[in-house]
Design a protein around this motif. Structure first.
Motif, PDB file in Angstrom:
ATOM      1  N   LYS A   1      72.486 -52.991 -42.592  1.00 25.83           N
ATOM      2  CA  LYS A   1      72.360 -53.791 -43.819  1.00 25.83           C
ATOM      3  C   LYS A   1      70.955 -54.349 -43.988  1.00 25.83           C
ATOM      4  CE  LYS A   1      76.972 -55.668 -43.531  1.00 25.83           C
ATOM      5  NZ  LYS A   1      77.684 -56.924 -43.322  1.00 25.83           N
ATOM      6  N   TYR A   2      70.220 -54.452 -42.883  1.00 26.61           N
ATOM      7  CA  TYR A   2      68.884 -55.060 -42.916  1.00 26.61           C
ATOM      8  C   TYR A   2      67.770 -54.011 -42.929  1.00 26.61           C
ATOM      9  CZ  TYR A   2      71.623 -59.188 -42.211  1.00 26.61           C
ATOM     10  OH  TYR A   2      72.547 -60.187 -42.390  1.00 26.61           O
ATOM     11  N   ASP A   3      68.144 -52.729 -43.052  1.00 24.90           N
ATOM     12  CA  ASP A   3      67.144 -51.660 -43.181  1.00 24.90           C
ATOM     13  C   ASP A   3      66.535 -51.682 -44.580  1.00 24.90           C
ATOM     14  OD1 ASP A   3      67.710 -50.756 -40.641  1.00 24.90           O
ATOM     15  OD2 ASP A   3      68.823 -48.974 -41.283  1.00 24.90           O
TER      16      ASP A   3
ATOM     17  N   LYS B   1      66.749 -46.654 -48.578  1.00 24.34           N
ATOM     18  CA  LYS B   1      66.329 -45.245 -48.559  1.00 24.34           C
ATOM     19  C   LYS B   1      67.026 -44.579 -49.737  1.00 24.34           C
ATOM     20  CE  LYS B   1      66.087 -45.284 -43.535  1.00 24.34           C
ATOM     21  NZ  LYS B   1      66.708 -44.821 -42.315  1.00 24.34           N
ATOM     22  N   PRO B   2      66.296 -44.326 -50.826  1.00 26.31           N
ATOM     23  CA  PRO B   2      66.939 -43.890 -52.070  1.00 26.31           C
ATOM     24  C   PRO B   2      67.754 -42.598 -51.978  1.00 26.31           C
ATOM     25  CG  PRO B   2      64.523 -43.826 -52.258  1.00 26.31           C
ATOM     26  CD  PRO B   2      64.858 -44.450 -50.942  1.00 26.31           C
ATOM     27  N   ASP B   3      67.318 -41.622 -51.194  1.00 26.17           N
ATOM     28  CA  ASP B   3      68.024 -40.336 -51.144  1.00 26.17           C
ATOM     29  C   ASP B   3      69.074 -40.270 -50.049  1.00 26.17           C
ATOM     30  OD1 ASP B   3      66.558 -39.360 -53.252  1.00 26.17           O
ATOM     31  OD2 ASP B   3      65.004 -38.504 -51.964  1.00 26.17           O
ATOM     32  N   ALA B   4      69.094 -41.250 -49.164  1.00 26.06           N
ATOM     33  CA  ALA B   4      69.995 -41.181 -48.009  1.00 26.06           C
ATOM     34  C   ALA B   4      71.366 -41.743 -48.352  1.00 26.06           C
ATOM     35  CB  ALA B   4      69.402 -41.945 -46.839  1.00 26.06           C
ATOM     36  N   VAL B   5      72.385 -41.047 -47.858  1.00 30.73           N
ATOM     37  CA  VAL B   5      73.763 -41.500 -47.979  1.00 30.73           C
ATOM     38  C   VAL B   5      74.432 -41.179 -46.644  1.00 30.73           C
ATOM     39  CG1 VAL B   5      74.579 -39.307 -48.972  1.00 30.73           C
ATOM     40  CG2 VAL B   5      75.842 -41.407 -49.433  1.00 30.73           C
ATOM     41  N   THR B   6      75.436 -41.938 -46.269  1.00 36.88           N
ATOM     42  CA  THR B   6      76.115 -41.651 -45.008  1.00 36.88           C
ATOM     43  C   THR B   6      77.265 -40.674 -45.253  1.00 36.88           C
ATOM     44  OG1 THR B   6      77.534 -43.590 -45.264  1.00 36.88           O
ATOM     45  CG2 THR B   6      75.520 -43.870 -43.965  1.00 36.88           C
ATOM     46  N   VAL B   7      77.601 -39.914 -44.222  1.00 33.75           N
ATOM     47  CA  VAL B   7      78.654 -38.904 -44.325  1.00 33.75           C
ATOM     48  C   VAL B   7      79.966 -39.534 -44.787  1.00 33.75           C
ATOM     49  CG1 VAL B   7      80.053 -37.267 -42.996  1.00 33.75           C
ATOM     50  CG2 VAL B   7      77.583 -37.332 -42.674  1.00 33.75           C
TER      51      VAL B   7
ATOM     52  N   ALA C   1      76.069 -41.086 -40.049  1.00 39.47           N
ATOM     53  CA  ALA C   1      74.926 -40.185 -40.056  1.00 39.47           C
ATOM     54  C   ALA C   1      74.349 -40.145 -41.469  1.00 39.47           C
ATOM     55  CB  ALA C   1      75.345 -38.791 -39.611  1.00 39.47           C
ATOM     56  N   GLU C   2      73.019 -40.296 -41.568  1.00 40.83           N
ATOM     57  CA  GLU C   2      72.364 -40.272 -42.876  1.00 40.83           C
ATOM     58  C   GLU C   2      72.038 -38.846 -43.273  1.00 40.83           C
ATOM     59  OE1 GLU C   2      68.935 -42.800 -42.833  1.00 40.83           O
ATOM     60  OE2 GLU C   2      70.149 -44.594 -43.076  1.00 40.83           O
ATOM     61  N   VAL C   3      72.449 -38.486 -44.480  1.00 39.19           N
ATOM     62  CA  VAL C   3      72.250 -37.132 -44.992  1.00 39.19           C
ATOM     63  C   VAL C   3      71.806 -37.236 -46.452  1.00 39.19           C
ATOM     64  CG1 VAL C   3      73.961 -36.141 -43.406  1.00 39.19           C
ATOM     65  CG2 VAL C   3      74.685 -36.908 -45.686  1.00 39.19           C
ATOM     66  N   GLU C   4      71.504 -36.084 -47.041  1.00 41.53           N
ATOM     67  CA  GLU C   4      71.134 -36.042 -48.465  1.00 41.53           C
ATOM     68  C   GLU C   4      72.173 -35.203 -49.196  1.00 41.53           C
ATOM     69  OE1 GLU C   4      67.570 -34.330 -51.283  1.00 41.53           O
ATOM     70  OE2 GLU C   4      67.087 -34.849 -49.205  1.00 41.53           O
ATOM     71  N   LEU C   5      72.765 -35.772 -50.241  1.00 45.40           N
ATOM     72  CA  LEU C   5      73.767 -35.076 -51.025  1.00 45.40           C
ATOM     73  C   LEU C   5      73.112 -33.938 -51.791  1.00 45.40           C
ATOM     74  CD1 LEU C   5      76.694 -34.924 -52.166  1.00 45.40           C
ATOM     75  CD2 LEU C   5      75.939 -36.491 -53.948  1.00 45.40           C
TER      76      LEU C   5
END
Length: 195
Positions: A131-133, A136-142, A186-190
């Motif tokens: 929450k304190y990061d 990251k506009p393109d990152a989404v978690t699985v 895990a952070e990924v890009e849709l």
């Protein structure tokens, strides 16, 4: 790290005669401890891109390794009982100084009941720290992706999200048809929604 934590970490660096290095981002780990070897002393490195609270938790985690090594050398497991006890004790001063926000402190306290090899393995702590990061506009978690959504990793590999198997998500790499298990966070890009 939080400003109130820095003096104690500085004292630990001096006391343990430790080389403390801020490292580039490593996807596989947040920090690292190396015991004295080949004429080099204790060495700790922590990724530069962590938020202040994740940076502090990782730093204490690595110093607990150093302290445990000083007590037992290679006679104990890296994340065994001795390390867990040292990690708990070494976190205590930061609770007393009240350096963590309430949600992070609560997650750390729960994690400390049986700390693991990485703060990432405790999803509650990992989510609290995230929450304190910086955004990251393109990152989404699985876990936030819809079923059958297609996503890609930084290395360009493309996957389709399948069902959840206990804690992890089954995902199929489209190029090879191989099955991989992904952490929910895990952070990924849709690439595209389910088709």
């Amino acid at each position: 790290m939080p400003p109130d934590a820095a003096p104690l970490i500085g004292r630990w660096i001096d006391h343990f005669k430790c080389e403390f290095k801020i490292s580039r981002n490593r996807n596989s780990k947040f920090g690292d401890y190396r015991p004295p070897f080949g004429g080099k002393g204790h060495r700790i490195s922590v990724n530069y891109d962590l938020n202040v609270y994740a940076f502090l938790v990782t730093t204490v985690h690595e110093f607990a390794h150093l302290h445990t090594w000083n007590q037992h050398q290679h006679k104990v497991k890296p994340h065994g009982t001795e390390w867990k006890e040292n990690f708990k004790k070494m976190m205590q001063p930061f609770f007393e100084k009240d350096v963590f926000p309430a949600d992070v402190k609560q997650a750390i306290v729960a994690y400390l009941s049986n700390p693991g090899a990485s703060s990432c393995t405790d999803l509650n702590l990992y989510r609290s720290l995230r929450k304190y990061d910086a955004p990251k506009p393109d990152a989404v978690t699985v876990e936030k992706l819809p079923f059958k959504a297609v996503f890609k990793l930084k290395d360009g590999r493309v996957f389709r999200k399948e069902e959840q198997l206990r804690k992890r998500f089954k995902c199929i790499e489209l190029a090879t048809r191989r099955v991989y298990l992904f952490s929910p966070v895990a952070e990924v890009e849709l690439v595209r929604e389910a088709s």
